[in-house]
Write a protein that holds these residues in place. Structure first.
Motif, PDB file in Angstrom:
ATOM      1  N   GLU A 289       0.823  -1.200   0.000  1.00 28.93           N
ATOM      2  CA  GLU A 289       0.000   0.000   0.000  1.00 28.93           C
ATOM      3  C   GLU A 289       0.863   1.259   0.000  1.00 28.93           C
ATOM      4  OE1 GLU A 289      -4.086   1.747   1.968  1.00 28.93           O
ATOM      5  OE2 GLU A 289      -3.203  -0.070   2.777  1.00 28.93           O
ATOM      6  N   GLU A 290       1.968   1.224   0.703  1.00 25.00           N
ATOM      7  CA  GLU A 290       2.905   2.343   0.648  1.00 25.00           C
ATOM      8  C   GLU A 290       3.362   2.594  -0.785  1.00 25.00           C
ATOM      9  OE1 GLU A 290       5.260   2.470   4.930  1.00 25.00           O
ATOM     10  OE2 GLU A 290       6.032   1.222   3.320  1.00 25.00           O
ATOM     11  N   ARG A 291       3.735   1.522  -1.471  1.00 23.49           N
ATOM     12  CA  ARG A 291       4.209   1.668  -2.856  1.00 23.49           C
ATOM     13  C   ARG A 291       3.095   2.165  -3.772  1.00 23.49           C
ATOM     14  NH1 ARG A 291       7.051  -3.195  -1.512  1.00 23.49           N
ATOM     15  NH2 ARG A 291       5.470  -4.495  -2.548  1.00 23.49           N
ATOM     16  N   LEU A 292       1.850   1.753  -3.479  1.00 26.87           N
ATOM     17  CA  LEU A 292       0.721   2.205  -4.284  1.00 26.87           C
ATOM     18  C   LEU A 292       0.569   3.722  -4.209  1.00 26.87           C
ATOM     19  CD1 LEU A 292      -1.874   1.699  -5.939  1.00 26.87           C
ATOM     20  CD2 LEU A 292      -3.068   1.330  -3.787  1.00 26.87           C
ATOM     21  N   TYR A 293       0.705   4.301  -3.025  1.00 29.62           N
ATOM     22  CA  TYR A 293       0.557   5.749  -2.889  1.00 29.62           C
ATOM     23  C   TYR A 293       1.733   6.493  -3.517  1.00 29.62           C
ATOM     24  CZ  TYR A 293      -3.250   4.474   0.192  1.00 29.62           C
ATOM     25  OH  TYR A 293      -4.417   3.941   0.688  1.00 29.62           O
ATOM     26  N   VAL A 294       2.916   5.887  -3.451  1.00 31.85           N
ATOM     27  CA  VAL A 294       4.055   6.489  -4.147  1.00 31.85           C
ATOM     28  C   VAL A 294       3.808   6.484  -5.658  1.00 31.85           C
ATOM     29  CG1 VAL A 294       6.507   6.224  -4.686  1.00 31.85           C
ATOM     30  CG2 VAL A 294       5.720   5.975  -2.324  1.00 31.85           C
ATOM     31  N   ARG A 295       3.259   5.387  -6.179  1.00 30.98           N
ATOM     32  CA  ARG A 295       2.880   5.336  -7.598  1.00 30.98           C
ATOM     33  C   ARG A 295       1.862   6.412  -7.934  1.00 30.98           C
ATOM     34  NH1 ARG A 295       0.508  -0.318  -9.010  1.00 30.98           N
ATOM     35  NH2 ARG A 295      -0.255   0.923 -10.779  1.00 30.98           N
ATOM     36  N   MET A 296       0.914   6.614  -7.034  1.00 32.71           N
ATOM     37  CA  MET A 296      -0.118   7.619  -7.247  1.00 32.71           C
ATOM     38  C   MET A 296       0.502   9.011  -7.342  1.00 32.71           C
ATOM     39  SD  MET A 296      -3.540   8.108  -4.894  1.00 32.71           S
ATOM     40  CE  MET A 296      -3.821   6.322  -4.819  1.00 32.71           C
ATOM     41  N   LEU A 297       1.452   9.283  -6.438  1.00 40.22           N
ATOM     42  CA  LEU A 297       2.143  10.573  -6.454  1.00 40.22           C
ATOM     43  C   LEU A 297       2.921  10.757  -7.754  1.00 40.22           C
ATOM     44  CD1 LEU A 297       3.097  13.129  -4.833  1.00 40.22           C
ATOM     45  CD2 LEU A 297       5.031  11.738  -4.085  1.00 40.22           C
ATOM     46  N   ARG A 298       3.690   9.737  -8.129  1.00 45.02           N
ATOM     47  CA  ARG A 298       4.486   9.836  -9.354  1.00 45.02           C
ATOM     48  C   ARG A 298       3.594   9.983 -10.586  1.00 45.02           C
ATOM     49  NH1 ARG A 298       8.437   4.762  -7.785  1.00 45.02           N
ATOM     50  NH2 ARG A 298       9.832   5.902  -6.362  1.00 45.02           N
ATOM     51  N   GLY A 299       2.457   9.268 -10.587  1.00 46.86           N
ATOM     52  CA  GLY A 299       1.552   9.366 -11.725  1.00 46.86           C
ATOM     53  C   GLY A 299       0.986  10.765 -11.881  1.00 46.86           C
ATOM     54  N   ALA A 300       0.618  11.400 -10.753  1.00 46.22           N
ATOM     55  CA  ALA A 300       0.092  12.773 -10.819  1.00 46.22           C
ATOM     56  C   ALA A 300       1.166  13.747 -11.274  1.00 46.22           C
ATOM     57  CB  ALA A 300      -0.457  13.178  -9.452  1.00 46.22           C
ATOM     58  N   VAL A 301       2.397  13.556 -10.789  1.00 48.50           N
ATOM     59  CA  VAL A 301       3.503  14.434 -11.199  1.00 48.50           C
ATOM     60  C   VAL A 301       3.792  14.249 -12.688  1.00 48.50           C
ATOM     61  CG1 VAL A 301       5.967  14.903 -10.884  1.00 48.50           C
ATOM     62  CG2 VAL A 301       4.491  14.531  -8.889  1.00 48.50           C
ATOM     63  N   ALA A 302       3.741  13.010 -13.166  1.00 46.65           N
ATOM     64  CA  ALA A 302       3.983  12.751 -14.583  1.00 46.65           C
ATOM     65  C   ALA A 302       2.947  13.435 -15.469  1.00 46.65           C
ATOM     66  CB  ALA A 302       3.989  11.242 -14.846  1.00 46.65           C
ATOM     67  N   ARG A 303       1.757  13.689 -14.912  1.00 46.01           N
ATOM     68  CA  ARG A 303       0.722  14.397 -15.668  1.00 46.01           C
ATOM     69  C   ARG A 303       0.892  15.913 -15.616  1.00 46.01           C
ATOM     70  NH1 ARG A 303      -5.283  12.076 -15.851  1.00 46.01           N
ATOM     71  NH2 ARG A 303      -4.862   9.917 -16.458  1.00 46.01           N
ATOM     72  N   GLY A 304       1.941  16.369 -14.928  1.00 42.57           N
ATOM     73  CA  GLY A 304       2.234  17.799 -14.902  1.00 42.57           C
ATOM     74  C   GLY A 304       1.793  18.520 -13.651  1.00 42.57           C
ATOM     75  N   HIS A 305       1.305  17.825 -12.640  1.00 53.17           N
ATOM     76  CA  HIS A 305       0.848  18.474 -11.411  1.00 53.17           C
ATOM     77  C   HIS A 305       2.040  18.681 -10.474  1.00 53.17           C
ATOM     78  CE1 HIS A 305      -3.388  17.968 -12.477  1.00 53.17           C
ATOM     79  NE2 HIS A 305      -3.054  16.772 -12.921  1.00 53.17           N
ATOM     80  N   ARG A 306       2.232  19.921 -10.042  1.00 51.13           N
ATOM     81  CA  ARG A 306       3.360  20.257  -9.169  1.00 51.13           C
ATOM     82  C   ARG A 306       2.921  20.574  -7.740  1.00 51.13           C
ATOM     83  NH1 ARG A 306       7.376  18.246 -11.515  1.00 51.13           N
ATOM     84  NH2 ARG A 306       8.793  19.596 -10.312  1.00 51.13           N
ATOM     85  N   VAL A 307       1.624  20.742  -7.547  1.00 47.08           N
ATOM     86  CA  VAL A 307       1.069  20.998  -6.207  1.00 47.08           C
ATOM     87  C   VAL A 307       0.052  19.912  -5.918  1.00 47.08           C
ATOM     88  CG1 VAL A 307      -0.139  22.639  -4.729  1.00 47.08           C
ATOM     89  CG2 VAL A 307       1.379  23.488  -6.528  1.00 47.08           C
ATOM     90  N   LEU A 308       0.265  19.151  -4.831  1.00 46.32           N
ATOM     91  CA  LEU A 308      -0.561  17.987  -4.539  1.00 46.32           C
ATOM     92  C   LEU A 308      -1.026  17.993  -3.092  1.00 46.32           C
ATOM     93  CD1 LEU A 308       2.296  16.875  -6.196  1.00 46.32           C
ATOM     94  CD2 LEU A 308       0.584  15.186  -6.829  1.00 46.32           C
ATOM     95  N   VAL A 309      -2.168  17.361  -2.864  1.00 49.33           N
ATOM     96  CA  VAL A 309      -2.726  17.197  -1.520  1.00 49.33           C
ATOM     97  C   VAL A 309      -3.013  15.717  -1.311  1.00 49.33           C
ATOM     98  CG1 VAL A 309      -4.668  17.711   0.003  1.00 49.33           C
ATOM     99  CG2 VAL A 309      -3.743  19.505  -1.486  1.00 49.33           C
ATOM    100  N   PHE A 310      -2.531  15.166  -0.198  1.00 47.79           N
ATOM    101  CA  PHE A 310      -2.806  13.761   0.133  1.00 47.79           C
ATOM    102  C   PHE A 310      -3.766  13.715   1.303  1.00 47.79           C
ATOM    103  CE2 PHE A 310      -1.530   9.808   2.534  1.00 47.79           C
ATOM    104  CZ  PHE A 310      -2.140   8.921   1.649  1.00 47.79           C
TER     105      PHE A 310
END
Length: 459
Positions: free
Chosen positions: A229-250
């Motif tokens: 599950e930890e790795r899943l959320y890291v994937r989620m973060l990387r996926g959002a960044v790859a789409r161009g998002h530089r400001v994120l909320v978890f």
């Protein structure tokens, strides 16, 4: 008409569920009553460490819709709400006790509950065996079949199912074996309630227009390990960044370990992006209304479809493929929510999608998965399941079904089409049993032959 007063008891275990009830009340979906009581159940694994919904930020506007708020945990203490039901012989005693405790007298009682197949809803239904039942859906699980066979003495008391139209046009399967009809809670009434919750919730330090990442605590359900599950959320973060998002909320799950947030903060630092972690417990839908995120990403949270359907926000899913593979047994009630999110929403990491199913194809997918999950409860869905599998089973939809499950149910897709007669052939099944028996005998002989013989040494 009996002339007796009427009392409606609304059971809720989540703020989302209480908001759904408030919306249904505002929309006039319930008949008049002399008293309306909200019965709160805290079903956390350790209730003492997690606040009940009536202690959550933003609850106060909901309180005014009820004549009183009761605690199921206090009523049955020290028993746990998720693990207790009255013994059949004790049910009359419990009804008498609850009528005295809650000052119900001889009033006619109507129950409005969630998740009838499990406690606390099932326990409450047993305590009032003559009370009519109405069910409301707290999320996507209502689209799936009833989790297990209900006693007809309980199931036949259900008058209707209230639900939000999160997948427009799709009819829920829950309790259809009892002929229960579904009724939609208007979206505008629900968004109005969410606006009230938002106004009553303390300010949050989250930037508007950020990408919102939703946590679910899947390891607590034994679906993934904590490390996965930890790795899943890291994937989620990387996926959002790859789409161009530089400001994120978890937004983590309220009971999730703090280390997951720290791990994401470290990854955000490595990627050079800004990450805000929301520590204040509040509905994801309230966060969506507050910050109007540029993207909402998650695994299979109901909030994904709420954000898309009610607020028109861009959404994406990640990890559903792994989840569908891990869910066990096949009847796991999370399967339908995971299937719907996987089928309807785009992949965060950019995997090619063939387009979401619509209309009859989507209904067929739900019927096929629902029948494969609960064939004894929904036998009438077999023809629809066979039609869908014969027409749509391919590399994309194969993930929603297990070959072993299709074989056990003699459904299309279990074996190659030219051998489709095999699961139904008694001769082939008999020959297979004989072949397995011969193989076991040969294996035993081989094992005996391989054992060293004892040698006696004489001195």
């Amino acid at each position: 008409m009996t002339g007796r007063p009427r009392v409606q008891i609304f059971l809720a275990s989540t703020l989302y569920g209480a908001a759904t009830l408030a919306a249904a009340l505002d929309a006039g979906r319930f008949s008049p009553a002399d008293r309306r009581l909200l019965l709160v159940a805290n079903t956390a694994a350790v209730p003492e460490t997690a606040p009940a919904l009536d202690e959550a930020p933003g609850f106060e506007p909901l309180r005014a819709r009820f004549d009183g708020v009761l605690s199921w945990n206090e009523t049955i203490s020290p028993l746990h709400p998720s693990g207790w039901s009255p013994r059949p012989d004790d049910a009359p005693l419990w009804e008498r006790h609850l009528r005295l405790l809650w000052e119900l007298g001889t009033a006619e009682v109507e129950l409005v509950v969630e998740s009838l197949q499990v406690s606390p809803a099932h326990a409450l239904a047993l305590c009032f065996p003559d009370a009519p039942l109405e069910i409301y859906a707290d999320g996507l699980m209502s689209y799936g079949p009833t989790r297990n066979k209900l006693d007809p003495l309980v199931g036949t008391r259900v008058r209707r199912l209230l639900h939000l139209d999160l997948v427009p046009g799709l009819r829920p399967l829950l309790l259809t074996e009892f002929g229960v009809g579904a009724e939609i809670v208007p979206a505008e009434a629900f968004t109005k309630v969410l606006a009230e919750l938002s106004d009553a919730t303390p300010p949050i330090a989250a930037p508007e227009g950020a990408a919102l990442l939703l946590g679910q605590y899947l390891s607590a359900l034994d679906i993934l390990t904590p490390e996965e599950e930890e790795r899943l959320y890291v994937r989620m973060l990387r996926g959002a960044v790859a789409r161009g998002h530089r400001v994120l909320v978890f937004k983590p799950h309220p009971t999730a370990p703090a280390r997951w947030s720290r791990m994401l903060e470290e990854e955000a630092g490595r990627l050079g992006v800004e990450l805000t972690v929301l520590d204040t417990p509040m509905l994801a839908e309230v966060v969506c209304r507050r910050i109007r995120p540029a993207l909402v990403a998650g695994c299979f949270s109901t909030a994904l479809l709420t954000a898309r359907t009610l607020y028109g926000l861009p959404v994406a899913r990640t990890g559903t493929g792994l989840l569908l593979e891990r869910l066990s047994p096949y009847q796991n009630s999370n399967r339908v929510p995971a299937t719907l999110v996987d089928a309807l929403l785009p992949d965060l990491e950019g995997a090619a999608d063939t387009g979401p199913p619509e209309g009859e194809e989507l209904s067929g997918l739900l019927a096929a998965v629902g029948f494969a999950m609960q064939p004894q409860i929904l036998p009438d869905l077999r023809p629809a399941a066979e039609r869908y599998l014969a027409a749509h089973l391919d590399t994309r939809t194969r993930r929603y079904f297990k070959r072993r499950r299709l074989t056990a149910l003699a459904l299309p897709g279990a074996v190659p089409s030219q051998l489709a007669f095999l699961p139904r052939s008694p001769t082939v099944r008999m020959m297979a049993r004989r072949a397995r028996a011969v193989r076991r005998r040969l294996a035993r002989k081989a094992t005996k032959a391989a054992k060293p013989t004892k040698t006696t040494v004489t001195t």
